[in-house]
Design a protein around this motif. Structure first.
Motif, PDB file in Angstrom:
ATOM      1  N   SER A  45      33.289 -41.642 117.593  1.00 54.66           N
ATOM      2  CA  SER A  45      32.035 -41.758 117.861  1.00 54.66           C
ATOM      3  C   SER A  45      31.729 -40.421 119.072  1.00 54.66           C
ATOM      4  N   ASP A  46      32.790 -40.250 119.800  1.00 52.70           N
ATOM      5  CA  ASP A  46      32.739 -39.115 120.698  1.00 52.70           C
ATOM      6  C   ASP A  46      32.983 -37.924 119.876  1.00 52.70           C
ATOM      7  N   ALA A  47      33.943 -37.902 118.966  1.00 48.37           N
ATOM      8  CA  ALA A  47      34.093 -36.510 118.403  1.00 48.37           C
ATOM      9  C   ALA A  47      32.733 -36.154 117.473  1.00 48.37           C
ATOM     10  N   LEU A  48      31.977 -37.183 116.743  1.00 51.70           N
ATOM     11  CA  LEU A  48      31.119 -36.935 115.907  1.00 51.70           C
ATOM     12  C   LEU A  48      29.960 -36.470 116.821  1.00 51.70           C
ATOM     13  N   GLY A  49      29.741 -36.941 117.985  1.00 54.47           N
ATOM     14  CA  GLY A  49      28.585 -36.695 118.999  1.00 54.47           C
ATOM     15  C   GLY A  49      29.006 -34.973 119.276  1.00 54.47           C
ATOM     16  N   ASN A  50      30.188 -34.603 119.485  1.00 56.29           N
ATOM     17  CA  ASN A  50      30.681 -33.382 120.016  1.00 56.29           C
ATOM     18  C   ASN A  50      30.411 -32.386 118.754  1.00 56.29           C
ATOM     19  N   CYS A  51      30.513 -32.968 117.600  1.00 57.53           N
ATOM     20  CA  CYS A  51      30.315 -32.011 116.383  1.00 57.53           C
ATOM     21  C   CYS A  51      28.516 -31.854 116.116  1.00 57.53           C
ATOM     22  N   PHE A 111      34.251 -29.873 124.338  1.00 59.68           N
ATOM     23  CA  PHE A 111      33.871 -30.969 124.945  1.00 59.68           C
ATOM     24  C   PHE A 111      34.796 -32.250 124.477  1.00 59.68           C
ATOM     25  N   ASP A 112      35.924 -31.987 123.722  1.00 62.06           N
ATOM     26  CA  ASP A 112      36.835 -32.777 123.159  1.00 62.06           C
ATOM     27  C   ASP A 112      37.913 -33.700 124.206  1.00 62.06           C
ATOM     28  N   ASP A 113      38.229 -34.757 123.710  1.00 60.78           N
ATOM     29  CA  ASP A 113      39.057 -35.373 124.766  1.00 60.78           C
ATOM     30  C   ASP A 113      40.231 -34.665 124.877  1.00 60.78           C
ATOM     31  N   THR A 114      41.220 -35.205 126.047  1.00 60.18           N
ATOM     32  CA  THR A 114      42.300 -34.473 126.408  1.00 60.18           C
ATOM     33  C   THR A 114      43.394 -35.452 126.930  1.00 60.18           C
ATOM     34  N   HIS A 115      44.583 -35.187 126.234  1.00 58.99           N
ATOM     35  CA  HIS A 115      45.859 -36.207 126.717  1.00 58.99           C
ATOM     36  C   HIS A 115      46.564 -35.580 127.714  1.00 58.99           C
ATOM     37  N   LEU A 116      46.945 -36.262 128.726  1.00 59.41           N
ATOM     38  CA  LEU A 116      47.808 -35.700 129.691  1.00 59.41           C
ATOM     39  C   LEU A 116      49.140 -36.628 129.650  1.00 59.41           C
ATOM     40  N   PRO A 117      50.273 -36.047 130.268  1.00 63.57           N
ATOM     41  CA  PRO A 117      50.472 -34.722 130.623  1.00 63.57           C
ATOM     42  C   PRO A 117      50.526 -33.664 129.643  1.00 63.57           C
ATOM     43  N   SER A 118      50.408 -33.931 128.238  1.00 63.55           N
ATOM     44  CA  SER A 118      50.639 -32.929 127.149  1.00 63.55           C
ATOM     45  C   SER A 118      49.603 -31.922 127.065  1.00 63.55           C
ATOM     46  N   VAL A 119      48.355 -32.288 127.789  1.00 63.98           N
ATOM     47  CA  VAL A 119      47.265 -31.287 128.192  1.00 63.98           C
ATOM     48  C   VAL A 119      46.861 -30.807 126.505  1.00 63.98           C
ATOM     49  N   LEU A 120      46.733 -31.592 125.598  1.00 66.02           N
ATOM     50  CA  LEU A 120      46.234 -31.434 124.232  1.00 66.02           C
ATOM     51  C   LEU A 120      44.778 -31.898 123.908  1.00 66.02           C
ATOM     52  N   HIS A 121      44.327 -31.427 122.934  1.00 60.77           N
ATOM     53  CA  HIS A 121      43.039 -32.437 122.510  1.00 60.77           C
ATOM     54  C   HIS A 121      43.392 -33.145 120.995  1.00 60.77           C
ATOM     55  N   PRO A 122      43.788 -34.228 120.846  1.00 64.79           N
ATOM     56  CA  PRO A 122      44.379 -34.756 119.549  1.00 64.79           C
ATOM     57  C   PRO A 122      43.405 -34.988 118.673  1.00 64.79           C
ATOM     58  N   THR A 295      44.713 -40.980 126.368  1.00 62.82           N
ATOM     59  CA  THR A 295      43.786 -39.848 126.220  1.00 62.82           C
ATOM     60  C   THR A 295      42.163 -40.035 126.892  1.00 62.82           C
ATOM     61  N   VAL A 296      42.074 -38.953 127.746  1.00 64.67           N
ATOM     62  CA  VAL A 296      40.983 -39.259 128.792  1.00 64.67           C
ATOM     63  C   VAL A 296      39.667 -38.351 127.775  1.00 64.67           C
ATOM     64  N   TYR A 297      38.460 -38.734 128.349  1.00 59.64           N
ATOM     65  CA  TYR A 297      37.206 -38.068 127.672  1.00 59.64           C
ATOM     66  C   TYR A 297      36.774 -36.946 128.802  1.00 59.64           C
ATOM     67  N   LYS A 298      35.997 -36.127 128.296  1.00 60.23           N
ATOM     68  CA  LYS A 298      35.311 -35.185 129.065  1.00 60.23           C
ATOM     69  C   LYS A 298      33.975 -35.658 129.447  1.00 60.23           C
ATOM     70  N   PRO A 299      33.559 -35.389 130.660  1.00 65.04           N
ATOM     71  CA  PRO A 299      32.164 -35.767 130.928  1.00 65.04           C
ATOM     72  C   PRO A 299      31.384 -34.187 131.015  1.00 65.04           C
ATOM     73  N   TYR A 300      31.894 -33.579 130.928  1.00 71.17           N
ATOM     74  CA  TYR A 300      31.377 -31.928 130.964  1.00 71.17           C
ATOM     75  C   TYR A 300      31.734 -30.957 129.792  1.00 71.17           C
ATOM     76  N   GLY A 441      39.270 -38.591 134.303  1.00 76.23           N
ATOM     77  CA  GLY A 441      40.838 -38.419 134.115  1.00 76.23           C
ATOM     78  C   GLY A 441      41.456 -40.094 134.841  1.00 76.23           C
ATOM     79  N   PRO A 442      42.504 -39.811 134.763  1.00 77.06           N
ATOM     80  CA  PRO A 442      43.264 -41.156 134.938  1.00 77.06           C
ATOM     81  C   PRO A 442      43.044 -41.699 136.438  1.00 77.06           C
ATOM     82  N   GLY A 443      42.697 -42.800 136.684  1.00 82.91           N
ATOM     83  CA  GLY A 443      42.118 -43.618 137.681  1.00 82.91           C
ATOM     84  C   GLY A 443      40.781 -43.394 137.853  1.00 82.91           C
TER      85      GLY A 443
END
Length: 495
Positions: A45-51, A111-122, A295-300, A441-443
């Motif tokens: 859902s999040d990815a399709l919204g970003n598209c 606007f896509d999600d980010t995994h930590l600590p790899s810092v990539l958008h899977p 993997t965490v979501y972006k609000p901005y 982010g985490p927490g």
């Protein structure tokens, strides 16, 4: 341990790394933990919204007439058998080219999600490959979701193997390489391979082939250019190609990941760790061993390194700071993000385009302060339009923001993205706000309501309220859908 010429060698008992990852992925075909499937569905859902947002009114000057349309033109010129749909509809393409277009859209607005600590958008790299291959092969919804989860898991584990605790950063990023497009190609190959029905040996071959395909440099983060928006599309495209080639009999080296001239050493030298890549692979029926759901979501809609600074600016604005009262501001971040959002300073206080502004600490802080004044708190899609980008107030305020390295943020990075914002006012006041982990982010995760609102704001301007709700429902229901599920889902995105 290290071997000749300082290169790492690994003693492997049993199968090589690719075979072990392939065995895990193949096992996902028979089912994945319920919570992992639910998480993967939410990411669809999040990815399709970003598209869709990348096709919407706030993308003017950002993607309209830009990389995703260039990718679509190139895909159509190449011809081929129509196999899979694209977000926005209107055309069907060969699976690899549908993945190229959808992956470019998914990453177009950052606007896509980010995994930590790899810092990539899977998800932006893996999902387009999963959808395209699933539609082409007639895979059902459950297999499509499992393919996304398995490919996303392998993508982030490869990224985690690159994390250097001494450096407190991904070695990929330290070398100027885009981990998303490099690791994402391998994850996309696994996802596509599952959708195509490859067995474990053929999935290992797909991994081996994909390791020769992934690429991407991140200089555009610093100085501009539009090529980065194609990186996830290219990863998805190559992943589908790798799976197709493996299905046709092309083989990969069994030690393609850990070998002397393998993926990890070629990209990372001797600065990689096999433990996070392989840990728990024989017990993935336990959701606790999965990394992809973390993997965490972006609000901005901007580079994730800018988010804690945005949070700080919004907090100071909420506490009563008038943007016109700012004489000077200092944004403290970790050293690695500083190189992306603070340097070169001249290009960060005067970004070359609305998209380049997404990678600017000064511009996003100025936007957060002024947006809170203009239309309620937050940084939104509208803050990266040509009108906002050329606003003299934003330009003047951005020039008053200096980005510096902060030791506390360094200690937390990249397990969390923190920042501190210090402001001096015309009246001589000195204000400060610090966040240890940015919103989302985490927490500090986004709630289901916040994610639903993010999707609504992205999808409704393009589809309207009724169709946007129908799309959200269909994405949630995909795990139980039949072979037409993916095609029906993409049909709902037709503009």
């Amino acid at each position: 341990m290290t071997g000749d010429a300082g290169h790492r060698t690994v003693a492997v008992s049993g199968s090589g790394f690719a075979a072990r990852l392939a065995a895990f992925a193949a096992a996902c075909r028979t089912g994945i933990p319920r919570t992992v499937a639910e998480d993967a569905s939410a990411r669809i859902s999040d990815a399709l919204g970003n598209c869709l947002a990348a096709l919407g009114p706030y993308a003017r000057g950002g993607t309209s007439g830009g990389p995703h349309e260039a990718a679509l033109r190139a895909a159509r010129l190449a011809g081929g058998t129509p196999e899979a749909g694209i977000v926005g509809g209107g055309v069907r393409l060969p699976a690899d080219r549908a993945a190229l277009v959808n992956g470019t859209l998914a990453h177009a607005l950052d606007f896509d999600d980010t995994h930590l600590p790899s810092v990539l958008h899977p998800t932006a790299a893996v999902l387009p490959a999963a959808l395209a291959a699933a539609e082409a092969a007639g895979a059902d919804g459950a297999l499509t979701v499992a393919a996304l989860a398995a490919g996303g898991e392998i993508c982030v584990r490869l990224g985690m193997a690159s994390y250097d605790p001494r450096l407190r950063n991904s070695v990929f990023f330290d070398k100027g390489l885009h981990a998303t497009s490099i690791c994402g190609t391998v994850g996309a190959a696994v996802a596509a391979g599952l959708a195509y029905g490859l067995d474990a040996p053929r999935l290992a071959d797909a991994i081996g082939i994909a390791c020769s395909m992934g690429a991407g440099v991140i200089e555009a983060n610093r100085t501009g250019g539009t090529v980065k928006r194609i990186h996830c599309g290219w990863a998805a495209h190559c992943g589908v190609n790798a799976a197709q080639l493996a299905a046709g009999g092309v083989s990969g080296p069994p030690t393609v990941l850990e070998g002397r001239f393998g993926f990890l050493t070629a990209f990372l030298g001797d600065r990689w760790d096999p433990a996070p890549l392989l840990a728990g692979l024989d017990a993935m029926d336990d959701p606790a061993h999965w990394e992809y759901p973390r993997t965490v979501y972006k609000p901005y809609p901007s580079n994730h390194f800018t988010h804690p600074g945005i949070d700080c600016a919004l907090a100071l604005r909420a506490a009563g700071l008038d943007p016109s009262d700012v004489v000077a501001a200092e944004l403290g971040v970790a050293a690695a993000p500083l190189r992306t959002i603070g340097e070169p300073r001249e290009q960060k206080i005067r970004p070359g385009s609305p998209y380049h502004a997404k990678f600017s600490g000064p511009y996003t802080v100025a936007s957060a302060l002024l947006s809170a004044w203009d239309h309620g708190p937050g940084v939104r899609l509208g803050d990266f339009t040509p009108e906002a980008f050329t606003d003299p107030r934003r330009q003047a305020l951005a020039a008053r923001v200096e980005v510096v390295s902060d030791a506390r943020c360094d200690a937390e990075f990249p397990l969390a993205f923190g920042a501190v914002l210090r402001v001096r006012t015309h009246g001589g006041a000195r204000l400060e706000h610090r966040v240890a982990s940015s919103l989302g982010g985490p927490g500090n995760p986004l709630s289901r309501a916040q994610l639903a609102e993010k999707f609504r704001v992205a999808a409704e301007p393009v589809l309207g309220a009724r169709r946007a709700r129908a799309l959200a429902v269909a994405a949630d229901a995909l795990p139980g859908a039949g072979p037409e599920g993916v095609r029906d889902l993409l049909h709902l995105t037709r503009v």
